[in-house]
Design a protein around this motif. Sequence first.
Motif, PDB file in Angstrom:
ATOM      1  N   LEU A 114      45.943  45.096  50.981  1.00 55.73           N
ATOM      2  CA  LEU A 114      46.426  44.816  49.626  1.00 55.73           C
ATOM      3  C   LEU A 114      45.741  45.726  48.610  1.00 55.73           C
ATOM      4  N   VAL A 115      44.440  45.895  48.745  1.00 53.86           N
ATOM      5  CA  VAL A 115      43.709  46.796  47.841  1.00 53.86           C
ATOM      6  C   VAL A 115      44.213  48.231  48.015  1.00 53.86           C
ATOM      7  N   ALA A 116      44.406  48.660  49.262  1.00 53.70           N
ATOM      8  CA  ALA A 116      44.887  50.017  49.515  1.00 53.70           C
ATOM      9  C   ALA A 116      46.269  50.238  48.901  1.00 53.70           C
ATOM     10  N   TYR A 122      37.541  45.503  43.151  1.00 54.16           N
ATOM     11  CA  TYR A 122      37.643  46.008  44.525  1.00 54.16           C
ATOM     12  C   TYR A 122      38.072  47.473  44.511  1.00 54.16           C
ATOM     13  N   GLU A 123      39.055  47.776  43.682  1.00 57.82           N
ATOM     14  CA  GLU A 123      39.550  49.147  43.607  1.00 57.82           C
ATOM     15  C   GLU A 123      38.477  50.094  43.085  1.00 57.82           C
ATOM     16  N   ALA A 124      37.730  49.636  42.086  1.00 59.18           N
ATOM     17  CA  ALA A 124      36.648  50.467  41.543  1.00 59.18           C
ATOM     18  C   ALA A 124      35.584  50.719  42.603  1.00 59.18           C
ATOM     19  N   ASP A 125      35.278  49.696  43.418  1.00 57.92           N
ATOM     20  CA  ASP A 125      34.280  49.871  44.476  1.00 57.92           C
ATOM     21  C   ASP A 125      34.773  50.843  45.538  1.00 57.92           C
ATOM     22  N   LEU A 126      36.046  50.757  45.908  1.00 51.16           N
ATOM     23  CA  LEU A 126      36.594  51.694  46.882  1.00 51.16           C
ATOM     24  C   LEU A 126      36.569  53.117  46.334  1.00 51.16           C
ATOM     25  N   SER A 127      36.934  53.275  45.082  1.00 52.20           N
ATOM     26  CA  SER A 127      36.908  54.603  44.474  1.00 52.20           C
ATOM     27  C   SER A 127      35.490  55.174  44.470  1.00 52.20           C
ATOM     28  N   LEU A 128      34.519  54.350  44.150  1.00 53.81           N
ATOM     29  CA  LEU A 128      33.123  54.777  44.129  1.00 53.81           C
ATOM     30  C   LEU A 128      32.646  55.142  45.536  1.00 53.81           C
TER      31      LEU A 128
END
Length: 320
Positions: free
Chosen positions: A132-134, A102-108
């Motif tokens: 939670l991801v944020a 999830y974090e990698a997708d948000l960063s992308l």
Amino acid sequence: MDSILYATADNPVPENHFAGFLEGRGGVKLRYAVFRSQEREAKGTVVLLQGRSECIEKYFETINDLTARGLWVATFDWRGQAGSGRLIPGNRAGHVTRFAEYEADLSLFLEKIVLPDARLPFYIVAHSTGALVALSMAPELENRIERMALIAPFIALAGQSMSQRQIAVIARLASLTGLGKRTFRKGDPSLEFAQNVVTSDARRFARNAAIYAEHPELAISWPTARWLDEALKTMRRVTHQDHLTRIRIPTLLLCPTADPLVPRKAVGDLARIFRAARLIEIDGARHELLQEADRYRAQALAAIEAFIPGSDAEETSLGA
């Protein structure tokens, strides 16, 4: 009908947007959309992060509210749900292999879509799992995100027949023994208002239910054991003092006090040790604050509007 976003009778697609698909880690397709404000000078862009099992369409009303205030909105569906690629072919369960995905997708998403195509400065408004991801990514987001508003952050689990500790042990064992793609419940979550625990607003509940009724491909079912294992591990990490000390982004915590899914006490305890945060409680509201009755939802929007874009005086009071 938009070829990527879906309208229903009482939930039209907001105008002045562009949408598409982005390839996430492992080649998973991620559906995204960016909505422009009609204001001549944009105040910035809100990166809107959904909760588990949600979709872009569920936030059309909120997107209109934010763009009317001069903000752009950039959002996407998490992998494994809504219009993004599923992780277990032919299975409606909500699944993820690692929360880090999830974090990698948000960063992308920030790198490929938000930074080149949206308007500075950037803010995060996140609900539940999105919050939670944020929280998990926040120490690495300081140079990109000015402020965060986290709504009912999914930092603890309540309203279950077992304790959080018991669920964590069972989910961990299931993941370690090859049963991580199994769910603890059968069937699909109820779409009946009387059985719902997330909103007291019958009209918004019916509007959201109609989205999934007309476009069942957007819906997912219960979370898998692996999803729960990953979520609970992330909760433990982000609520630790060492992690919170590394977060310097001014943060607003919005806590609905009648939330049956995330304990009010857990959010209050987080606020007490989270130096960059301030807590606002919405008395009587349930978990999905942005889908709640007007008397609750208006308070949440007013708090977000006062916090974003914010002022130098507010930053000083937050110790930023």
